[in-house]
Design an enzyme around this catalytic site. Structure first.
Site, PDB file in Angstrom:
ATOM      1  N   SER A  14       0.813  -1.226   0.000  1.00 17.31           N
ATOM      2  CA  SER A  14       0.000   0.000   0.000  1.00 17.31           C
ATOM      3  C   SER A  14       0.848   1.278   0.000  1.00 17.31           C
ATOM      4  O   SER A  14       1.791   1.425   0.774  1.00 17.31           O
ATOM      5  CB  SER A  14      -0.924   0.022   1.216  1.00 17.31           C
ATOM      6  OG  SER A  14      -1.606   1.261   1.252  1.00 17.31           O
ATOM      7  N   LEU A  15       0.462   2.214  -0.870  1.00 19.30           N
ATOM      8  CA  LEU A  15       1.150   3.511  -0.946  1.00 19.30           C
ATOM      9  C   LEU A  15       0.442   4.559  -0.086  1.00 19.30           C
ATOM     10  O   LEU A  15       0.896   5.694   0.024  1.00 19.30           O
ATOM     11  CB  LEU A  15       1.172   3.989  -2.400  1.00 19.30           C
ATOM     12  CG  LEU A  15       1.965   3.111  -3.379  1.00 19.30           C
ATOM     13  CD1 LEU A  15       1.678   3.518  -4.824  1.00 19.30           C
ATOM     14  CD2 LEU A  15       3.467   3.223  -3.099  1.00 19.30           C
ATOM     15  N   LYS A  65     -13.884  -3.875   1.264  1.00 19.71           N
ATOM     16  CA  LYS A  65     -14.729  -2.683   1.069  1.00 19.71           C
ATOM     17  C   LYS A  65     -16.220  -2.971   1.303  1.00 19.71           C
ATOM     18  O   LYS A  65     -16.967  -2.080   1.702  1.00 19.71           O
ATOM     19  CB  LYS A  65     -14.509  -2.096  -0.327  1.00 19.71           C
ATOM     20  CG  LYS A  65     -13.118  -1.502  -0.520  1.00 19.71           C
ATOM     21  CD  LYS A  65     -12.976  -0.816  -1.856  1.00 19.71           C
ATOM     22  CE  LYS A  65     -11.534  -0.396  -2.092  1.00 19.71           C
ATOM     23  NZ  LYS A  65     -11.351   0.326  -3.360  1.00 19.71           N
ATOM     24  N   ASN A  86     -14.677   2.860   1.222  1.00 18.91           N
ATOM     25  CA  ASN A  86     -13.202   2.857   1.268  1.00 18.91           C
ATOM     26  C   ASN A  86     -12.654   3.819   2.322  1.00 18.91           C
ATOM     27  O   ASN A  86     -11.443   3.911   2.514  1.00 18.91           O
ATOM     28  CB  ASN A  86     -12.604   3.165  -0.118  1.00 18.91           C
ATOM     29  CG  ASN A  86     -12.650   4.642  -0.450  1.00 18.91           C
ATOM     30  OD1 ASN A  86     -13.472   5.385   0.106  1.00 18.91           O
ATOM     31  ND2 ASN A  86     -11.795   5.090  -1.349  1.00 18.91           N
ATOM     32  N   GLY A 126     -16.189  -3.868 -17.921  1.00 17.95           N
ATOM     33  CA  GLY A 126     -16.235  -4.526 -16.611  1.00 17.95           C
ATOM     34  C   GLY A 126     -17.482  -4.116 -15.860  1.00 17.95           C
ATOM     35  O   GLY A 126     -17.964  -2.978 -16.004  1.00 17.95           O
ATOM     36  N   GLY A 128     -17.937  -5.222 -12.332  1.00 13.00           N
ATOM     37  CA  GLY A 128     -17.723  -5.712 -10.974  1.00 13.00           C
ATOM     38  C   GLY A 128     -17.766  -4.562  -9.974  1.00 13.00           C
ATOM     39  O   GLY A 128     -18.331  -3.484 -10.242  1.00 13.00           O
ATOM     40  N   GLY A 236      -4.113   4.349 -13.334  1.00 12.54           N
ATOM     41  CA  GLY A 236      -4.957   4.892 -12.277  1.00 12.54           C
ATOM     42  C   GLY A 236      -4.198   5.476 -11.093  1.00 12.54           C
ATOM     43  O   GLY A 236      -4.784   5.628 -10.013  1.00 12.54           O
TER      44      GLY A 236
HETATM   45  P1  ATR Z   1     -13.461  -5.659  -8.964  1.00 15.17           P
HETATM   46  O1  ATR Z   1     -13.919  -5.430  -7.542  1.00 15.17           O
HETATM   47  O2  ATR Z   1     -12.002  -5.389  -9.213  1.00 15.17           O
HETATM   48  O3  ATR Z   1     -14.342  -4.970  -9.970  1.00 15.17           O
HETATM   49  P2  ATR Z   1     -14.834  -8.100  -9.499  1.00 15.17           P
HETATM   50  O4  ATR Z   1     -16.048  -7.575  -8.812  1.00 15.17           O
HETATM   51  O5  ATR Z   1     -14.403  -9.517  -9.290  1.00 15.17           O
HETATM   52  O6  ATR Z   1     -13.568  -7.242  -9.181  1.00 15.17           O
HETATM   53  O7  ATR Z   1     -15.055  -7.871 -11.088  1.00 15.17           O
HETATM   54  C1  ATR Z   1     -14.071  -8.167 -12.027  1.00 15.17           C
HETATM   55  C2  ATR Z   1     -14.529  -7.651 -13.405  1.00 15.17           C
HETATM   56  O8  ATR Z   1     -13.480  -7.885 -14.357  1.00 15.17           O
HETATM   57  C3  ATR Z   1     -15.753  -8.370 -13.953  1.00 15.17           C
HETATM   58  O9  ATR Z   1     -16.482  -7.457 -14.725  1.00 15.17           O
HETATM   59  C4  ATR Z   1     -15.117  -9.465 -14.826  1.00 15.17           C
HETATM   60  O10 ATR Z   1     -15.959  -9.947 -15.849  1.00 15.17           O
HETATM   61  P3  ATR Z   1     -17.064 -11.090 -15.516  1.00 15.17           P
HETATM   62  O11 ATR Z   1     -18.175 -10.391 -14.809  1.00 15.17           O
HETATM   63  O12 ATR Z   1     -17.452 -11.621 -16.820  1.00 15.17           O
HETATM   64  O13 ATR Z   1     -16.348 -12.105 -14.651  1.00 15.17           O
HETATM   65  C5  ATR Z   1     -13.966  -8.696 -15.427  1.00 15.17           C
HETATM   66  N1  ATR Z   1     -12.850  -9.517 -15.930  1.00 15.17           N
HETATM   67  C6  ATR Z   1     -11.887 -10.136 -15.200  1.00 15.17           C
HETATM   68  N2  ATR Z   1     -10.986 -10.739 -16.007  1.00 15.17           N
HETATM   69  C7  ATR Z   1     -11.394 -10.519 -17.289  1.00 15.17           C
HETATM   70  C8  ATR Z   1     -10.896 -10.875 -18.577  1.00 15.17           C
HETATM   71  N3  ATR Z   1      -9.766 -11.607 -18.717  1.00 15.17           N
HETATM   72  N4  ATR Z   1     -11.571 -10.456 -19.668  1.00 15.17           N
HETATM   73  C9  ATR Z   1     -12.717  -9.725 -19.551  1.00 15.17           C
HETATM   74  N5  ATR Z   1     -13.239  -9.342 -18.351  1.00 15.17           N
HETATM   75  C10 ATR Z   1     -12.592  -9.726 -17.249  1.00 15.17           C
END
Ligand code: ATR
Length: 270
Positions: A14-15, A65, A86, A126, A128, A236
């Site tokens: 951690s920074l 989180k 956070n 993404g 997630g 980022g």
């Molecule tokens: P975070 O909290 O970092 O967002 P997360 O909730 O596990 O982590 O979500 C990871 C995201 O990265 C998801 O959208 C995942 O896609 P899926 O919902 O289909 O799993 C995406 N992701 C991870 N690795 C990937 C890859 N190699 N190609 C495309 N999407 C990826």
């Protein structure tokens, strides 16, 4: 002296202590800011102990989180929308939960990279936790629309539906992305951690700003953006410093100057 910390697992990398110590120098105030490793499943215990020992606030990083969200007694609107916390502050024995990640990203884009989000077409890859954390602050800047694309279609459809009350956002599958340029592409997947990137058509980022939420070495997404004529490519790191500045202000009511700290931290990670 105010006592702060960042709780995570792992936490060694951690920074945050370095960033917050730099902020405190600007205002000539003494703080202590430590890294706290919490065992998985024991976030509440670790946080309780820190508060009992006089902690006035702390940051929360992966994977806690969502635990921090449940641990908070009062939540800000950004924390509620993100479903994650956070930053926690203790005031009058109440545990307040905030989420500064999304506004940190918006501040980095606007202040440091000079990019307005208003009326822009923004593609977020993404669906997630990271995406959930940034959607509301971006939508509040009134972009033309957000295209939300995810490998698993039902997750992007659900998030788009949940956030449509804040602005225009449409969910897609990764395979539905057209090879047509957009203004801004944000990689909010965790693919970079594994040295991978989502499968994207190159035409998409021609003339666009491409931003990876990860920081440190050039990620495969950033390399792809450079190779496909992006106008600007960023990791980022600025978001990391900006979200920290917002936490610092949440605790101490002081807004640190971030640009010199971003350059300083950049030297550390490169
Ligand atoms: P975070 O909290 O970092 O967002 P997360 O909730 O596990 O982590 O979500 C990871 C995201 O990265 C998801 O959208 C995942 O896609 P899926 O919902 O289909 O799993 C995406 N992701 C991870 N690795 C990937 C890859 N190699 N190609 C495309 N999407 C990826």
């Amino acid at each position: 002296m105010n006592r702060f910390a960042v709780i995570g697992n792992p936490i060694n990398h951690s920074l945050s202590p370095m960033i917050h110590n730099e902020f405190s120098k600007e205002f000539n105030i003494k703080i202590s800011y430590e890294k706290m490793l919490s065992p998985i499943g024991e976030f509440a215990l670790t946080a309780e102990k820190f508060i009992q020992n006089g902690g006035s606030g702390f940051n929360i990083t992966l994977p806690f989180k969502i635990d921090a969200y449940s641990f908070s007694e009062e939540l800000t609107s950004n924390a509620k929308a993100a479903g994650a916390v956070n930053t926690i502050k203790i005031e009058n024995n109440v545990i307040f939960g905030e989420n500064t990640d999304g506004t940190g990203l918006v501040n980095d884009l606007e202040k440091n990279l000079n990019q307005s989000l208003t009326d822009k077409e923004i593609l977020i890859i993404g669906a997630g936790g990271a995406t959930q954390g940034i959607l509301k602050p971006i939508l509040e800047k009134n972009p033309e629309k957000i295209l939300l694309a995810n490998r698993t279609l039902k997750k992007s459809l659900k998030l788009a539906n949940d956030f449509s009350k804040f602005g225009k956002v449409c969910g897609f599958g990764l395979d539905q992305i057209k090879s047509k340029p957009v203004d801004i592409v944000i990689n909010a997947t965790s693919a970079s951690i594994d040295g991978e990137m989502p499968n994207l058509p190159g035409g998409l980022c021609e003339g666009a700003l491409c931003y990876d939420l990860m920081y440190g070495i050039e990620t495969p997404f950033m390399k792809w953006a450079h190779d496909n004529s992006a106008k600007m490519v960023s990791d980022g790191l600025g978001m990391l410093v900006e979200q920290a500045a917002l936490s610092f202000n949440y605790w101490l009511g002081k807004k640190p100057n971030t640009s010199s700290i971003i350059s300083l931290i950049r030297e550390t990670v490169d």
